[in-house]
Write an enzyme that holds these catalytic residues in place. Structure first.
Site, PDB file in Angstrom:
ATOM      1  N   ASP A 275       0.839  -1.211   0.000  1.00  0.00           N
ATOM      2  CA  ASP A 275       0.000   0.000   0.000  1.00  0.00           C
ATOM      3  C   ASP A 275       0.876   1.264   0.000  1.00  0.00           C
ATOM      4  O   ASP A 275       0.524   2.276   0.583  1.00  0.00           O
ATOM      5  CB  ASP A 275      -0.960   0.006   1.208  1.00  0.00           C
ATOM      6  CG  ASP A 275      -1.987   1.129   1.143  1.00  0.00           C
ATOM      7  OD1 ASP A 275      -2.174   1.710   0.065  1.00  0.00           O
ATOM      8  OD2 ASP A 275      -2.580   1.432   2.197  1.00  0.00           O
TER       9      ASP A 275
ATOM     10  N   HIS B   5     -15.434   2.921  11.613  1.00  0.00           N
ATOM     11  CA  HIS B   5     -15.710   2.943  13.045  1.00  0.00           C
ATOM     12  C   HIS B   5     -14.466   2.791  13.906  1.00  0.00           C
ATOM     13  O   HIS B   5     -14.565   2.802  15.135  1.00  0.00           O
ATOM     14  CB  HIS B   5     -16.736   1.871  13.400  1.00  0.00           C
ATOM     15  CG  HIS B   5     -18.093   2.162  12.844  1.00  0.00           C
ATOM     16  ND1 HIS B   5     -18.919   3.138  13.362  1.00  0.00           N
ATOM     17  CD2 HIS B   5     -18.751   1.656  11.775  1.00  0.00           C
ATOM     18  CE1 HIS B   5     -20.033   3.186  12.655  1.00  0.00           C
ATOM     19  NE2 HIS B   5     -19.959   2.315  11.673  1.00  0.00           N
TER      20      HIS B   5
HETATM   21 CA    CA Z   1      -4.263   2.691  -0.235  1.00  0.00          CA
END
Ligand code: CA
Length: 714
Positions: free
Chosen positions: A326, A639
């Site tokens: 990522d 959340h």
């Molecule tokens: Ca990402």
């Protein structure tokens, strides 16, 4: 007001060298409005683009507020948005009007002198929140001609009349059958409005596109990753066919998405006529699942230079080949002319998530130098071409095992804007160290793809989430998902490739930065401080209690010879889902300061959270554990980790440990499975979250609530 001679000189020089080619292209009808000439000239008193000018340095040439006078800086007006949301936008200021966007892309215009609200526009995008990874944030609007442009969460690009806020046109930028979303600020170059999108956790193919500012008609589209065939693209066909397609091998990435979503950073060099776009991460994260035959997977984790009028590819530089962690390269981009090894270089400065700071030649895309600006363990360094030297084992998808990588998916630097001061030659970067346990998980992202949850293939939904304890849970920076270790404001010398100074900040994300000719760096943090530091030493010179965390980047402007500093204050946004609930979560507001400002904030409201009142646990430990993994897959991104609250306060996703809906399974199912709270942005999850799964999720939340109560949390 006085202005250093070099500033005037530099501004005039920039206008003169850059304005020639562009001035002729300014469209008719923009007289009196904003055009390329005005943005390039970047009048010191205005703030006409996301990063002030096209180079996005976030450097204000104003110096009335300076190291000597800043002690007299005071609030001159503020506007409370009436709720507690995370605000990330940088104001645009033109002709005495300040334009901002809030969560869900609501747009406001104020009189920049007095704070009088002129208009607001609500695009109603709450139902799209289920298609986001990290909150419904919006980073700002753009201005061109007589229009204001905003990208709405659900993919609408909307043009508003700058005077009235009335809609001039709306264009849907992607089909609503995909799970893309817009959170970034548009840029406008020669009458072309440019916007990308996000969503690479969810299984999408990212693109950036240009739209006619007058009509909204799409002029071009540049895909960031290839489709099924080499010719599956638009204007970027040649780049897909000749450059990107041959770096993907095996597998069916076009079914999984591919990713590359360019959701934030862009910059433009008018002299070179090049638009720079930062590409996002792979979708799914796990490269072995996406492209099992290996390959660099262009244009993931890359800076791409394209022509802003046609979308034509010019060059690329990939920072994270074959991304598996990522590690997006969509972090803010800065263009600066810097003397390196005795000669002036046109550079592009970048601190992407992967932990390395890059200095590139922005004409050619060639690597000049790069050094890690935070602890990094996935690579041991960069080779002479700037390619990372990977650590054996870092590719958990290839080993089939796990790897705890530094940085984690939050990045060592995320969307929080960095700034550059040509006075000090330093870049001011909000840094957050972190790590994350990536592990090969074929049940997620590949065959086990979810329509409503994350698809990372990296075990994101089975990662162990630490339980908050009395000792750590009330700290605003306690990070339940990413294991952030340390955070600081970093003053980075891009020539020496090392830190000039650091100011420690509370863990997890700290705010965007603004640097000024007054020798100051402004930065907010989640301890409610908005602070001015001395740009060459980091000495703290002034601070203001915003009563809420401050994560956005500030802007500065001047009117009638008075310098103003404006900042959007509101803790939450992308920081919220990945930290536990924060005391810093106060009223969301726009704050505007000037020397001698006399405005005062009302007393900080006291928020009384609902008490922890868990019903008796009737489910087994096995069910609780299973519920925990469903929770991480479906619920964390709104959340918060450990069900400890998204930090969005009264207006947003709740601390579920306190919610009355856990009192009965029926009530819980009505909301989670059936969608009773759809109007607030809480989607119906029934398509995947069966009543059996809902039972397990509720059991997990009851467990978390009971643990919090036992620990004596307030
Ligand atoms: Ca990402």
């Amino acid at each position: 007001m006085t202005m250093a001679k070099w500033v005037i000189g530099a501004a005039l020089a920039a206008a003169a060298t850059c304005g020639v080619a562009i001035a002729a292209k300014a469209p008719a009808g923009s007289v009196g409005g904003v055009d390329a000439k005005k943005i390039i000239a970047a009048a010191p008193g205005e703030w006409l683009g996301y990063g002030r000018d096209y180079h996005e340095q976030r450097f204000s040439p104003l110096d009335q507020v300076n190291t000597s006078t800043v002690k007299n800086l005071g609030l001159t007006w503020h506007y409370d948005f009436g709720d507690r949301q995370g605000l990330e936008s940088t104001p645009i200021v033109h002709n005495g009007v300040i334009y901002v966007s809030t969560d869900f892309a609501e747009v406001f215009a104020f009189d920049a002198r007095t704070g009088k609200k002129l208009w607001n526009y609500e695009p109603n995008t709450r139902l799209w929140q289920v298609n986001t990874c990290c909150s419904p944030a919006n980073r700002g609007v753009a201005i061109w001609g007589d229009k204001i442009f905003v990208g709405a969460l659900d993919g609408r690009l909307i043009a508003l009349n700058a005077k009235t806020g009335k809609v001039a046109w709306t264009t849907q930028t992607f089909p609503k059958t995909t799970r893309l979303s817009i959170t970034g600020a548009p840029r406008v170059i020669n009458g072309v409005v440019i916007i990308g999108n996000g969503g690479a956790e969810l299984g999408v193919r990212g693109f950036v596109a240009g739209y006619d500012a007058e009509t909204g008609k799409r002029k071009w589209r540049f895909w960031m990753v290839p489709g099924k065939t080499p010719n599956d693209g638009d204007a970027s066909d040649t780049a897909m066919k000749n450059v990107a397609y041959k770096t993907w091998h095996g597998g069916e990435w076009w079914k999984l998405g591919g990713g590359g979503t360019p959701w934030d950073g862009m910059a433009y060099d008018p002299a070179l006529d090049l638009l720079y776009v930062g590409g996002g991460n792979g979708s799914p994260w796990n490269a072995a699942m996406r492209s099992p035959g290996g390959g660099d997977n262009l244009f993931l984790g890359s800076i791409v230079a394209i022509k802003p009028e046609t979308g034509q590819y010019v060059w690329h530089f990939q920072e994270t080949p074959g991304d598996s962690w990522d590690y997006t390269s969509t972090q803010p981009i800065i263009l600066a002319d810097i003397k390196i090894d005795g000669r002036m270089r046109k550079t592009l400065l970048h601190a992407p998530k992967n932990g390395f700071f890059y200095v590139l030649d922005r004409a050619t895309g060639k690597f000049i130098q790069g050094t890690n600006y935070a602890p990094v363990n996935w690579a041991s360094g960069l080779d002479k071409n700037g390619r990372p030297i990977e650590t054996p084992g870092a590719r958990y998808g290839d080993t089939g095992g796990a790897f705890v990588a530094m940085p984690g998916p939050g990045g060592a630097h995320n969307w929080q804007p960095m700034s550059y001061s040509p006075k000090t030659g330093l870049v001011y970067v909000p840094v957050a160290e972190g790590s994350y346990p990536y592990k090969n998980d074929p049940t997620e992202g590949g065959t086990g793809r979810s329509k409503l949850g994350f698809n990372t293939g990296a075990g994101a939904f089975s990662a162990t989430v630490p339980t908050p304890t009395a000792a750590n849970a009330n700290l605003p920076g306690f990070d339940t998902a990413n294991g952030h270790r340390d955070a600081y404001l970093l003053a980075w010398d891009p020539v020496k490739g090392k830190a000039a100074w650091k100011v420690p900040q509370m863990k997890n994300f700290n705010g965007g930065t603004l640097s000024t000719a007054g020798g100051l760096v402004f930065e907010g943090n989640q301890m409610n401080d908005f602070t001015a530091y001395k740009d060459d030493t980091g000495e703290k010179l002034w601070t203001f209690d915003a009563q809420t965390g401050v994560i956005a980047g500030a802007a500065s402007y001047s009117l009638d010879g008075v310098q103003y500093v404006a900042i959007m204050a509101g803790w939450g946004g992308t920081t919220a889902p990945y930290s536990s609930h924060s005391d810093a979560n106060g009223p969301a507001r726009l704050l505007v300061f000037k020397l001698g400002g006399k405005d005062k904030l009302p007393p900080k409201p006291v928020y009384e959270p609902l008490p922890f009142d868990p019903p008796a646990q009737t489910d087994s430990q096995e069910t609780v554990a299973r519920g925990g993994s469903y929770y991480v897959r479906y619920c964390t991104r709104c959340h918060g980790g450990g069900a400890a609250g998204g930090g969005l306060g009264a207006s947003g996703p709740a601390d579920l440990r306190r919610t009355p809906f856990i009192q009965s399974q029926d009530a819980f199912n009505q909301v989670v499975v059936k969608g009773d709270l759809k109007h607030l942005g809480m989607a119906a999850f029934g398509e995947e979250v069966t009543e059996d799964k809902a039972t397990a999720i509720r059991a997990y939340i009851i467990h978390q609530s009971a643990e919090a109560k036992k620990a004596g949390l307030k």
